[in-house]
Write an enzyme that holds these catalytic residues in place. Structure first.
Site, PDB file in Angstrom:
ATOM      1  CD  GLU A   9     -14.593  -2.543   4.898  1.00  0.00           C
ATOM      2  OE1 GLU A   9     -14.051  -1.454   4.713  1.00  0.00           O
ATOM      3  OE2 GLU A   9     -14.494  -3.192   5.968  1.00  0.00           O
ATOM      4  CE  LYS A  25      -4.917  -9.726  13.733  1.00  0.00           C
ATOM      5  NZ  LYS A  25      -3.877  -8.729  14.086  1.00  0.00           N
ATOM      6  CG  HIS A  36       4.903   0.818 -23.947  1.00  0.00           C
ATOM      7  ND1 HIS A  36       5.218   1.274 -25.207  1.00  0.00           N
ATOM      8  CD2 HIS A  36       5.755  -0.218 -23.703  1.00  0.00           C
ATOM      9  CE1 HIS A  36       6.189   0.537 -25.722  1.00  0.00           C
ATOM     10  NE2 HIS A  36       6.528  -0.381 -24.823  1.00  0.00           N
ATOM     11  N   GLY A  57      -2.115  -7.128  10.117  1.00  0.00           N
ATOM     12  CA  GLY A  57      -2.744  -7.565   8.876  1.00  0.00           C
ATOM     13  C   GLY A  57      -1.812  -7.585   7.686  1.00  0.00           C
ATOM     14  NE  ARG A  58       1.362  -2.056   8.263  1.00  0.00           N
ATOM     15  CZ  ARG A  58       0.631  -1.751   9.330  1.00  0.00           C
ATOM     16  NH1 ARG A  58      -0.632  -2.157   9.394  1.00  0.00           N
ATOM     17  NH2 ARG A  58       1.136  -1.071  10.335  1.00  0.00           N
ATOM     18  CD  GLU A  92      -2.804  -0.572   6.807  1.00  0.00           C
ATOM     19  OE1 GLU A  92      -3.864  -0.275   6.205  1.00  0.00           O
ATOM     20  OE2 GLU A  92      -2.536  -1.736   7.164  1.00  0.00           O
ATOM     21  CE  LYS A 120     -11.524  -0.628   8.556  1.00  0.00           C
ATOM     22  NZ  LYS A 120     -10.888  -1.743   9.311  1.00  0.00           N
TER      23      LYS A 120
END
Length: 529
Positions: free
Chosen positions: A221, A215, A390, A272-273, A359, A505
């Site tokens: 990253e 954005k 399992h 974002g999420r 978040e 960050k």
């Protein structure tokens, strides 16, 4: 609409009533005998896209449901939702509106921001992406050799990766079975160079188109991985600008860069999420499955949003799921929730919900910056069944902590392929395991040997339907987004910022600039050669 007030959970009279009912319901007793079948039928709510929400194995009864209804009213949860989708400044931390619902339908009035009708803006971007996808599929846009693109690769992190990746995996087999599979999708997210290298080394680079998602256009990253990809392309003799598009904001440095075939836009009102319904999801999913499949995904989400505005909590699955979750977290004292999809298609859905929930509601101060004196968001984790059975189910069944469970299951698989072994199909065995686990967790088992004793009283809910399709995937996504939103309203936290991801960050940038001292410099010295 009445005036909205924002109060801490522990100031609400209905919450104090709820606390007095702690431990008053035994789900083992409620599900025993013929009453169990009756309760299973009565404690089911229709959801969007043909899904249903069953909460018969939750530790609630008519008394608790009545108080939860009072809690929703006193907390003004539906009024706050209405205020949100009509464009109020709900994200107080960043002084922004919260408009992800607007990406998939119009619940209320038109929202005007920055002199723009936001609904029209979002629809126009969706149309631009659909037109671009059609040009890629038809071969109007090709690589420099005139060859059609066959693979799309998204470069992003967090909300720019988890949601779109989860939905792609959810629909990949469906699209192949229904003849709508257009392109394979790959994803690069981790700044660990092994992530990008493994994707690029196995990809047909000349036929791959990359989507850079950021954005701000400054995500470290993502830009690092973009440079990694561009270097790979150049070494293959390819022009990166003929292989890349951007999903970004109109004000970012990526917006008008000649480095991209095309740029599609989102804005600061989409977190974002919460961005899978935006260009972040639209570009990769439209390229992979076609714009029609993405439109169906939005339609399922829009239907779920509409149901989330339903005033009766017994007809509003997202609201009831949220209220029961607050009861479990703040009255029963359960700190963790497990998401257990009995569908391989939803293999990465728990990872997306982990970010969405933790978040959003992982906060210790309220909307006004004041510390809260009660627990907020739970820890979220999960894996698909039957694999999880399992693995970590041992702790869920016999561990010292009670962990509420959210099962998700479907009566049909996506491929239509199956085999009969010992008089039943694999899909039948899968569904049988879901039913068995719900009862095993709820009712337990007595045994003279303590090692074989199951205490039971482990609450669970079940979301179920026919098959994972674009509509059901959209409805599932919106259900959990709205659940998290309602819980944030009750906890009186801002669910739409994420300051908790910023400090690390900032310190990482300090390390890279060499401006560090003390323990930070020492730890960096252990790792950076």
């Amino acid at each position: 609409m009445s005036e909205i007030t924002w109060n801490n959970l522990d100031t609400l009279e209905s919450f104090r009533k709820l606390q007095s009912l702690k431990g008053s319901v035994s789900i083992a007793q409620e599900l025993s005998g013929e009453n169990g079948a009756k309760r299973t039928a009565e404690y089911t709510i229709p959801m969007a896209a043909g899904l249903s929400y069953n909460y018969a194995a939750k530790q609630v009864d008519s008394r608790i449901l009545s108080v939860l209804e009072q809690l929703a009213q006193e907390g003004q949860l539906l009024e706050k939702f209405e205020s949100l989708y009509n464009g109020a400044i709900i994200n107080t931390g960043e002084n922004r509106m919260v408009l992800h619902h607007l990406l998939r339908g119009q619940l209320g009035a038109d929202v005007i921001a920055d002199g723009v009708n936001k609904r029209e803006f979002y629809v126009n971007e969706q149309k631009k992406i659909a037109a671009f996808a059609e040009k890629i599929h038809s071969g109007q846009i090709t690589n420099e050799r005139g060859e059609k693109f066959t693979t799309v690769c998204q470069i992003g992190i967090g909300g720019s990766d988890l949601g779109p990746r989860a939905i792609y995996l959810a629909l990949e087999n469906w699209a192949k079975a229904n003849g709508t599979f257009k392109m394979e999708a790959r994803f690069i997210s981790n700044v660990d160079p092994d992530d990008a290298a493994s994707v690029l080394q196995s990809a047909d680079l000349p036929r791959t188109i990359f989507i850079l998602v950021s954005k701000s256009g400054t995500t470290l990253e993502t830009l690092t991985n973009e440079s990694f990809v561009k270097d790979f392309l150049k070494k293959e003799g390819l022009d990166p600008s003929r292989h890349m598009i951007a999903v970004t904001s109109e004000t970012s440095p990526l917006a008008k860069s000649p480095d991209y075939l095309e740029a599609f836009f989102m804005d600061d009102y989409i977190g974002g999420r919460y961005s899978s319904s935006s260009g972040v999801g639209a570009a990769v999913l439209s390229l992979a499955f076609g714009p029609e499949a993405f439109a169906e995904f939005l339609s399922g989400a829009a239907e779920a949003d509409k149901l989330a505005a339903q005033k009766d909590i017994r007809k509003n699955a997202a609201l009831l799921d949220a209220l029961i979750g607050v009861y479990e977290r703040n009255v029963q004292g359960y700190p963790v929730t497990a998401i257990l999809p009995y569908s391989q298609a939803l293999s990465r859905f728990p990872a997306h919900l982990q970010q969405l929930d933790m978040e959003s509601n992982g906060k210790s101060v309220n909307r006004f910056g004041q510390p809260v004196s009660y627990a907020t968001g739970p820890v979220i984790f999960g894996e698909p069944g039957t694999n999880g059975q399992h693995s970590f189910y041992q702790l869920l069944h016999q561990g010292t902590d009670t962990v509420p469970l959210q099962f998700i299951a479907f009566s049909k698989n996506q491929t239509g392929k199956d085999v009969v072994i010992e008089n039943s199909t694999s899909q039948t065995k899968l569904c049988a395991n879901v039913a068995a686990q719900i009862i095993a967790f709820a009712c337990g088992k007595e045994d003279e040997n303590p090692n074989k004793r199951f205490a039971g009283e482990r609450p669970s809910s079940l979301i179920y339907g026919s098959q994972v399709t674009p509509r059901t995937a959209g409805a599932l996504l919106a259900h959990f987004e709205n659940k998290v939103m309602f819980q944030g309203f009750l906890w009186n936290v801002n669910s739409f910022d994420q300051e908790g991801v910023q400090l690390g960050k900032t310190l990482a940038k300090a390390v890279l600039s060499g401006k560090t001292q003390g323990a930070l410099k020492a730890f960096a010295g252990l790792l950076i050669q």
